[in-house]
Scaffold this motif. Structure first.
Motif, PDB file in Angstrom:
ATOM      1  N   GLY A 143       0.813  -1.215   0.000  1.00 39.18           N
ATOM      2  CA  GLY A 143       0.000   0.000   0.000  1.00 39.18           C
ATOM      3  C   GLY A 143       0.844   1.262   0.000  1.00 39.18           C
ATOM      4  O   GLY A 143       0.461   2.276  -0.593  1.00 39.18           O
ATOM      5  N   ARG A 144       1.991   1.215   0.649  1.00 40.13           N
ATOM      6  CA  ARG A 144       2.918   2.356   0.658  1.00 40.13           C
ATOM      7  C   ARG A 144       3.314   2.751  -0.753  1.00 40.13           C
ATOM      8  O   ARG A 144       3.317   3.926  -1.116  1.00 40.13           O
ATOM      9  CB  ARG A 144       4.166   1.997   1.456  1.00 40.13           C
ATOM     10  CG  ARG A 144       5.291   3.023   1.370  1.00 40.13           C
ATOM     11  CD  ARG A 144       6.566   2.467   1.988  1.00 40.13           C
ATOM     12  NE  ARG A 144       6.319   2.050   3.358  1.00 40.13           N
ATOM     13  CZ  ARG A 144       7.099   1.204   4.037  1.00 40.13           C
ATOM     14  NH1 ARG A 144       8.166   0.651   3.450  1.00 40.13           N
ATOM     15  NH2 ARG A 144       6.815   0.889   5.279  1.00 40.13           N
ATOM     16  N   TRP A 145       3.646   1.751  -1.568  1.00 39.02           N
ATOM     17  CA  TRP A 145       4.096   2.049  -2.933  1.00 39.02           C
ATOM     18  C   TRP A 145       2.941   2.463  -3.827  1.00 39.02           C
ATOM     19  O   TRP A 145       3.123   3.260  -4.754  1.00 39.02           O
ATOM     20  CB  TRP A 145       4.851   0.855  -3.502  1.00 39.02           C
ATOM     21  CG  TRP A 145       6.095   0.572  -2.724  1.00 39.02           C
ATOM     22  CD1 TRP A 145       6.420  -0.570  -2.043  1.00 39.02           C
ATOM     23  CD2 TRP A 145       7.197   1.466  -2.519  1.00 39.02           C
ATOM     24  NE1 TRP A 145       7.636  -0.429  -1.434  1.00 39.02           N
ATOM     25  CE2 TRP A 145       8.142   0.800  -1.707  1.00 39.02           C
ATOM     26  CE3 TRP A 145       7.479   2.766  -2.940  1.00 39.02           C
ATOM     27  CZ2 TRP A 145       9.335   1.392  -1.318  1.00 39.02           C
ATOM     28  CZ3 TRP A 145       8.667   3.362  -2.550  1.00 39.02           C
ATOM     29  CH2 TRP A 145       9.572   2.677  -1.743  1.00 39.02           C
ATOM     30  N   LEU A 146       1.746   1.968  -3.540  1.00 40.57           N
ATOM     31  CA  LEU A 146       0.579   2.430  -4.286  1.00 40.57           C
ATOM     32  C   LEU A 146       0.312   3.901  -3.983  1.00 40.57           C
ATOM     33  O   LEU A 146      -0.017   4.689  -4.876  1.00 40.57           O
ATOM     34  CB  LEU A 146      -0.643   1.591  -3.928  1.00 40.57           C
ATOM     35  CG  LEU A 146      -0.597   0.106  -4.304  1.00 40.57           C
ATOM     36  CD1 LEU A 146      -1.878  -0.590  -3.886  1.00 40.57           C
ATOM     37  CD2 LEU A 146      -0.352  -0.078  -5.788  1.00 40.57           C
ATOM     38  N   ALA A 147       0.468   4.279  -2.718  1.00 39.81           N
ATOM     39  CA  ALA A 147       0.266   5.683  -2.329  1.00 39.81           C
ATOM     40  C   ALA A 147       1.300   6.592  -2.977  1.00 39.81           C
ATOM     41  O   ALA A 147       1.025   7.764  -3.255  1.00 39.81           O
ATOM     42  CB  ALA A 147       0.326   5.814  -0.809  1.00 39.81           C
ATOM     43  N   ALA A 148       2.498   6.063  -3.229  1.00 39.34           N
ATOM     44  CA  ALA A 148       3.573   6.855  -3.829  1.00 39.34           C
ATOM     45  C   ALA A 148       3.481   6.907  -5.352  1.00 39.34           C
ATOM     46  O   ALA A 148       4.301   7.569  -5.995  1.00 39.34           O
ATOM     47  CB  ALA A 148       4.929   6.289  -3.411  1.00 39.34           C
ATOM     48  N   GLY A 149       2.494   6.215  -5.933  1.00 38.96           N
ATOM     49  CA  GLY A 149       2.356   6.218  -7.394  1.00 38.96           C
ATOM     50  C   GLY A 149       3.433   5.432  -8.104  1.00 38.96           C
ATOM     51  O   GLY A 149       3.772   5.717  -9.266  1.00 38.96           O
ATOM     52  N   THR A 150       3.975   4.414  -7.439  1.00 40.80           N
ATOM     53  CA  THR A 150       5.073   3.629  -7.986  1.00 40.80           C
ATOM     54  C   THR A 150       4.622   2.800  -9.186  1.00 40.80           C
ATOM     55  O   THR A 150       3.569   2.174  -9.160  1.00 40.80           O
ATOM     56  CB  THR A 150       5.636   2.688  -6.899  1.00 40.80           C
ATOM     57  OG1 THR A 150       6.022   3.490  -5.786  1.00 40.80           O
ATOM     58  CG2 THR A 150       6.828   1.915  -7.399  1.00 40.80           C
ATOM     59  N   ARG A 151       5.444   2.786 -10.251  1.00 34.59           N
ATOM     60  CA  ARG A 151       5.111   2.022 -11.460  1.00 34.59           C
ATOM     61  C   ARG A 151       5.911   0.733 -11.578  1.00 34.59           C
ATOM     62  O   ARG A 151       5.515  -0.185 -12.295  1.00 34.59           O
ATOM     63  CB  ARG A 151       5.359   2.874 -12.698  1.00 34.59           C
ATOM     64  CG  ARG A 151       4.487   4.120 -12.775  1.00 34.59           C
ATOM     65  CD  ARG A 151       4.823   4.918 -14.018  1.00 34.59           C
ATOM     66  NE  ARG A 151       6.222   5.330 -14.008  1.00 34.59           N
ATOM     67  CZ  ARG A 151       6.907   5.651 -15.107  1.00 34.59           C
ATOM     68  NH1 ARG A 151       6.345   5.585 -16.290  1.00 34.59           N
ATOM     69  NH2 ARG A 151       8.162   6.038 -15.013  1.00 34.59           N
ATOM     70  N   ILE A 152       7.059   0.668 -10.893  1.00 31.62           N
ATOM     71  CA  ILE A 152       7.919  -0.511 -10.955  1.00 31.62           C
ATOM     72  C   ILE A 152       8.086  -1.034  -9.538  1.00 31.62           C
ATOM     73  O   ILE A 152       8.647  -0.355  -8.670  1.00 31.62           O
ATOM     74  CB  ILE A 152       9.302  -0.176 -11.564  1.00 31.62           C
ATOM     75  CG1 ILE A 152       9.136   0.350 -12.985  1.00 31.62           C
ATOM     76  CG2 ILE A 152      10.211  -1.402 -11.545  1.00 31.62           C
ATOM     77  CD1 ILE A 152      10.417   0.905 -13.587  1.00 31.62           C
ATOM     78  N   LEU A 153       7.591  -2.243  -9.279  1.00 34.16           N
ATOM     79  CA  LEU A 153       7.619  -2.822  -7.941  1.00 34.16           C
ATOM     80  C   LEU A 153       8.579  -4.005  -7.904  1.00 34.16           C
ATOM     81  O   LEU A 153       8.497  -4.915  -8.735  1.00 34.16           O
ATOM     82  CB  LEU A 153       6.218  -3.280  -7.544  1.00 34.16           C
ATOM     83  CG  LEU A 153       5.268  -2.144  -7.145  1.00 34.16           C
ATOM     84  CD1 LEU A 153       3.828  -2.545  -7.349  1.00 34.16           C
ATOM     85  CD2 LEU A 153       5.499  -1.766  -5.693  1.00 34.16           C
ATOM     86  N   LEU A 154       9.470  -3.984  -6.927  1.00 39.29           N
ATOM     87  CA  LEU A 154      10.466  -5.040  -6.746  1.00 39.29           C
ATOM     88  C   LEU A 154      10.106  -5.825  -5.491  1.00 39.29           C
ATOM     89  O   LEU A 154      10.137  -5.278  -4.395  1.00 39.29           O
ATOM     90  CB  LEU A 154      11.865  -4.436  -6.605  1.00 39.29           C
ATOM     91  CG  LEU A 154      12.268  -3.361  -7.629  1.00 39.29           C
ATOM     92  CD1 LEU A 154      13.635  -2.783  -7.270  1.00 39.29           C
ATOM     93  CD2 LEU A 154      12.274  -3.922  -9.042  1.00 39.29           C
ATOM     94  N   PHE A 155       9.751  -7.086  -5.649  1.00 41.98           N
ATOM     95  CA  PHE A 155       9.379  -7.941  -4.517  1.00 41.98           C
ATOM     96  C   PHE A 155      10.504  -8.926  -4.242  1.00 41.98           C
ATOM     97  O   PHE A 155      10.833  -9.751  -5.099  1.00 41.98           O
ATOM     98  CB  PHE A 155       8.104  -8.733  -4.833  1.00 41.98           C
ATOM     99  CG  PHE A 155       6.844  -7.924  -4.831  1.00 41.98           C
ATOM    100  CD1 PHE A 155       6.045  -7.845  -3.698  1.00 41.98           C
ATOM    101  CD2 PHE A 155       6.429  -7.245  -5.975  1.00 41.98           C
ATOM    102  CE1 PHE A 155       4.876  -7.114  -3.694  1.00 41.98           C
ATOM    103  CE2 PHE A 155       5.259  -6.515  -5.991  1.00 41.98           C
ATOM    104  CZ  PHE A 155       4.477  -6.441  -4.845  1.00 41.98           C
ATOM    105  N   ASP A 156      11.080  -8.860  -3.042  1.00 44.16           N
ATOM    106  CA  ASP A 156      12.117  -9.811  -2.640  1.00 44.16           C
ATOM    107  C   ASP A 156      11.511 -10.784  -1.633  1.00 44.16           C
ATOM    108  O   ASP A 156      11.175 -10.398  -0.516  1.00 44.16           O
ATOM    109  CB  ASP A 156      13.306  -9.063  -2.018  1.00 44.16           C
ATOM    110  CG  ASP A 156      14.546  -9.940  -1.898  1.00 44.16           C
ATOM    111  OD1 ASP A 156      14.464 -11.140  -2.247  1.00 44.16           O
ATOM    112  OD2 ASP A 156      15.595  -9.431  -1.463  1.00 44.16           O
TER     113      ASP A 156
END
Length: 308
Positions: free
Chosen positions: A206-219
């Motif tokens: 949700g943090r990255w959605l709020a920041a308008g992130t387009r590229i998500l890196l899941f480790d």
């Protein structure tokens, strides 16, 4: 669960602090045990690709001083790119370079055809890159702060443009994003440390959605979370891809990589050993490229000696 079925004869299943049943593992399926654990039947969804031909992230000859060597790849809009390999192969280190957490020694990174410099996490966030780290409790959250405060960490400038937090706006956006990721319980002022691992992971997304992130890196996106939350994280990743986000998933669980990825890069000794398209994805193919040839040959030789 495959270890439970492989080692044990009987299992007692708990849910919400209460024993819900005991079973003879020879008489039940893994699906039935999972249903008892989560209190409902989980849908077995098939992989769906949303990848387009549009290149969003282009990496060329990226390297660090020690762990990553000459890595090149493209990531497309709507694509879920899996990265597999043994522990120590450079998977996490590659994500840290892309997130600006570590400094690259050479190589270039472009987003939508424009070269960017990733000297810090601030640079990555400004470029629309967000990392969901492997060490969630140590690197992903501020344990004593609320869900709302943790959600705002990557976009604090939006909520406090003059240095004073607009709490009304923060709570409104937090409520919207936490509903989007299905946070439970829905208590935005509760310290994040009091939530389960799965819900902490949802809050980071949700943090990255709020920041308008387009590229998500899941480790290691589902490490330390229960099987029900795991299914929800899978669904979230697929929804993000369908909405046009570009996703990279690093996982030690090969079935997870195969379940989520449109394409897989197999890393070995800090570099890309192979690129596997969806049609070629299976555990044997990934393992064959992930394990050094000398170890494979040694294992075969040992097997021949044992057979003799």
């Amino acid at each position: 669960l495959d270890e439970v079925f492989g080692i044990c004869q009987r299992a007692t299943i708990m849910r919400d602090g209460v024993v819900v049943g005991s079973v003879d593992l020879a008489q039940v399926s893994e699906k039935a045990v999972v249903s008892m654990m989560v209190g409902r039947e989980l849908a077995q969804e098939q992989h769906r690709s949303h990848a387009s031909s549009e290149v969003r992230l282009s990496v060329r000859c990226l390297a660090s001083a020690t762990k990553v060597h000459d890595v090149s790849f493209d990531l497309h809009r709507g694509e879920v790119l899996g990265i597999a390999g043994l522990v120590g192969s450079g998977r996490t280190e590659l994500l840290r370079l892309l997130a600006g957490a570590d400094r690259a020694s050479s190589g270039t990174v472009e987003i939508d055809g424009k070269a960017i410099k990733l000297s810090s996490p601030r640079d990555a966030i400004a470029a629309g890159i967000g990392l969901v780290p492997e060490e969630r409790k140590r690197e992903g959250i501020v344990p004593l702060r609320s869900i709302s405060s943790n959600m705002a960490l990557a976009s604090m400038g939006v909520f406090a443009p003059r240095g004073v937090i607009d709490h009304t706006r923060l709570k409104r956006v937090a409520a919207e994003k936490m509903k989007r990721v299905n946070l439970r319980p829905f208590l935005l002022d509760r310290p994040i440390r009091l939530f389960s691992g799965g819900n902490q992971q949802k809050a980071i997304i949700g943090r990255w959605l709020a920041a308008g992130t387009r590229i998500l890196l899941f480790d290691e996106p589902t490490r330390g979370i229960d099987v029900g939350a795991k299914a929800e994280v899978y669904h979230l990743i697929e929804e993000l891809a369908a909405e046009g986000h570009s996703v990279v998933v690093v996982s030690s669980e090969l079935p997870e990589v195969i379940r989520l990825a449109d394409r897989v890069l197999v890393m070995r000794d800090g570099t890309v050993a192979a690129e596997l398209d969806r049609a070629d994805l299976n555990e044997q193919a990934i393992a064959a490229h992930a394990i050094p040839q000398s170890e494979t040959q040694a294992g075969k030789a040992q097997g021949h000696r044992a057979g003799a």
